[in-house]
Design an enzyme around this catalytic site. Structure first.
Site, PDB file in Angstrom:
ATOM      1  N   SER A 186       0.854  -1.194   0.000  1.00  0.00           N
ATOM      2  CA  SER A 186       0.000   0.000   0.000  1.00  0.00           C
ATOM      3  C   SER A 186       0.889   1.243   0.000  1.00  0.00           C
ATOM      4  O   SER A 186       1.960   1.256   0.604  1.00  0.00           O
ATOM      5  CB  SER A 186      -0.898   0.001   1.230  1.00  0.00           C
ATOM      6  OG  SER A 186      -1.485   1.272   1.427  1.00  0.00           O
ATOM      7  N   GLU A 229      -6.763 -10.594  -7.489  1.00  0.00           N
ATOM      8  CA  GLU A 229      -7.852  -9.675  -7.815  1.00  0.00           C
ATOM      9  C   GLU A 229      -7.870  -9.343  -9.306  1.00  0.00           C
ATOM     10  O   GLU A 229      -8.945  -9.234  -9.921  1.00  0.00           O
ATOM     11  CB  GLU A 229      -7.724  -8.408  -6.978  1.00  0.00           C
ATOM     12  CG  GLU A 229      -7.977  -8.648  -5.501  1.00  0.00           C
ATOM     13  CD  GLU A 229      -7.632  -7.448  -4.626  1.00  0.00           C
ATOM     14  OE1 GLU A 229      -7.900  -7.528  -3.416  1.00  0.00           O
ATOM     15  OE2 GLU A 229      -7.089  -6.456  -5.146  1.00  0.00           O
ATOM     16  N   LYS A 258       0.420  -3.508   4.813  1.00  0.00           N
ATOM     17  CA  LYS A 258      -0.474  -4.227   3.898  1.00  0.00           C
ATOM     18  C   LYS A 258       0.281  -5.169   2.973  1.00  0.00           C
ATOM     19  O   LYS A 258       1.358  -4.869   2.484  1.00  0.00           O
ATOM     20  CB  LYS A 258      -1.271  -3.234   3.040  1.00  0.00           C
ATOM     21  CG  LYS A 258      -2.257  -2.387   3.807  1.00  0.00           C
ATOM     22  CD  LYS A 258      -3.414  -3.209   4.359  1.00  0.00           C
ATOM     23  CE  LYS A 258      -4.302  -3.790   3.267  1.00  0.00           C
ATOM     24  NZ  LYS A 258      -4.952  -2.752   2.431  1.00  0.00           N
TER      25      LYS A 258
END
Length: 469
Positions: free
Chosen positions: A288, A301, A294
């Protein structure tokens, strides 16, 4: 890289403009030209031309000298394209005319004999079919790699319990190996669909000419063999009109992408802190820009999203083809961009998923712990009541439901109830029941064909290894 095409205006196209006295409008050139994207079929076009000219000389339709000049010119063009020195012209519309024009520049008038007994209609049908055939074979190879990665995962966790879900609620214990082999079956069907599609598309349209065949004494079987096809197409009209091979490739890719999306979704869920079933390696994760802790499952995805592009490509092509009369219409120039994009999308998704699954680290401890939650062995209790007490299953279902409610009220699992508590629901229950309420015994008992028992999983792994070999 190839040089960009050069927009041109002025005189009519010298390759087909004999009856025209005016040049095309600049906008007409833009809408009529496909060279900016169909140049990816350049090597297929050259390969088809080689087979065609070799057949023409074998049939005494052109001379050996002209054949040799054409083949030499095609060799030079192939090098120019491979090295990025070939200059594409928008005025020449497509890859076929660009190559033929360059051939004329190199060898002179002999280049004009290459198009004997051939039309751009069967030429593009050939090039496109060969391109899709190549990508279909590539998808088959990529699916092999993914299936092998899944089998390795299955073998490493053939007896490792995890929760099985329906409605994303804990249902019954299964094994990691069983779950992985479920995707092997899915992708195995995709594999056979691509294989079937390959067989159907492996017919050669070259020699269909514009639509009616040709009066020249050509040998379509010779060109078909030279290009690795099983046979020539049996009907010249269908030969130039057919785009089923592209539709079937995209429809098969869409189903495959759907399966990839389902697996990607599970990887996204399993990699959350709340589940912690798997760790996706750093190779397939991103960070991130603001939250340093993160680890985002971006590869999964993005794979999940690829189905949108591939489905869209199928819908676009089927919409283009749905109202076309026999045989060729210019609408069919719009048949390629979405296929090129769909092929790129399914390829990168398959390769990325195979990479992720190869590097994936399962957390068997977390899975084992989760598999014992949610009263996952309740069905085993009901089955015991049927087998041991000869109770009708619907009655056993009711008794088990009451026992689950009792455990829930006490904040414990059914395996943690005392015998007295169970007998308060049904007095004939014995202490033997507790042997059947462990997760390990639950999965081991599912020995029906296709069930989750470790022995079954290992048998399926062996069968799939033999099938892939």
């Amino acid at each position: 890289m190839a040089k960009p095409s050069k927009p041109q205006t002025g005189s009519s196209n010298k390759m087909w403009g004999g009856r025209f006295t005016e040049g095309s409008d600049a906008l007409m050139l833009a809408i009529n030209s496909s060279i900016d994207y169909d140049q990816v079929m350049a090597f297929e076009d050259i390969e088809g031309s080689r087979a065609h000219v070799n057949m023409l000389v074998a049939q005494n339709i052109i001379t050996k000298d002209d054949c040799a000049a054409i083949l030499g010119g095609l060799d030079q063009i192939e090098v120019e394209i491979a090295e990025g020195r070939f200059e594409y012209s928008q005025e020449l519309e497509d890859i076929h005319l660009n190559i033929e024009n360059r051939l004329r520049e190199i060898i002179g008038d002999a280049a004009g004999r290459l198009h004997t007994a051939r039309s751009r209609n069967d030429q593009v049908a050939l090039d496109f079919r060969m391109w899709v055939r190549k990508r279909t074979a590539q998808s088959i190879t990529e699916l092999h790699d993914l299936i092998e990665a899944l089998i390795v995962q299955a073998e490493n966790g053939a007896d490792q319990p995890m929760p099985g879900y329906t409605h994303l609620q804990v249902a019954q214990p299964v094994t990691w190996g069983h779950h992985m082999m479920a995707y092997v079956e899915m992708f195995g069907r995709d594999l056979t669909r691509f294989q079937d599609a390959f067989e159907r598309m492996n017919e050669c349209p070259l020699g269909s000419a514009a639509l009616a065949g040709t009066g020249f004494n050509i040998d379509r079987f010779a060109t078909s063999d030279a290009l690795g096809f099983d046979r020539p197409t049996a009907n010249s009209m269908d030969g130039v009109a057919d785009r089923d091979f592209a539709l079937e490739f995209l429809s098969t890719a869409s189903i495959c992408a759907l399966h990839l999306s389902r697996l990607a979704e599970e990887l996204v869920i399993w990699s959350t802190t709340q589940f912690s079933f798997v760790r996706i390696s750093d190779k397939w994760s991103t960070g991130s820009s603001i939250m340093p802790q993160k680890r985002n499952p971006d590869a999964a995805e993005l794979i999940r999203a690829k189905i949108g592009r591939i489905n869209g490509a199928y819908v676009a092509l089927s919409t283009i083809m749905k109202g076309l009369p026999m045989t060729y219409s210019k609408d069919m120039q719009e048949d390629k961009e979405q296929v090129f994009d769909g092929a790129a999308s399914i390829s990168i998704a398959l390769r990325a998923m195979a990479g992720m699954m190869s590097d994936l680290t399962p957390n068997f401890d977390a899975m084992r712990k989760a598999s014992a939650t949610g009263f996952s062995t309740a069905t085993d209790l009901a089955d015991w009541l049927v087998r041991t007490l000869n109770m009708p299953f619907r009655d056993a279902h009711h008794v088990t439901g009451a026992i689950v409610k009792l455990a829930e009220d006490n904040g414990i699992d059914i395996s943690e109830l005392t015998l007295d508590q169970m007998q308060s629901v049904h007095g004939e229950i014995t202490a033997d029941i507790f042997d059947f309420l462990t997760v390990e015994n639950s999965v081991a008992s599912r020995k029906s064909y296709g069930g989750t028992s470790p022995d079954n999983v290992r048998a399926q792994i062996t069968a799939w290894k033999e099938r892939l070999a």
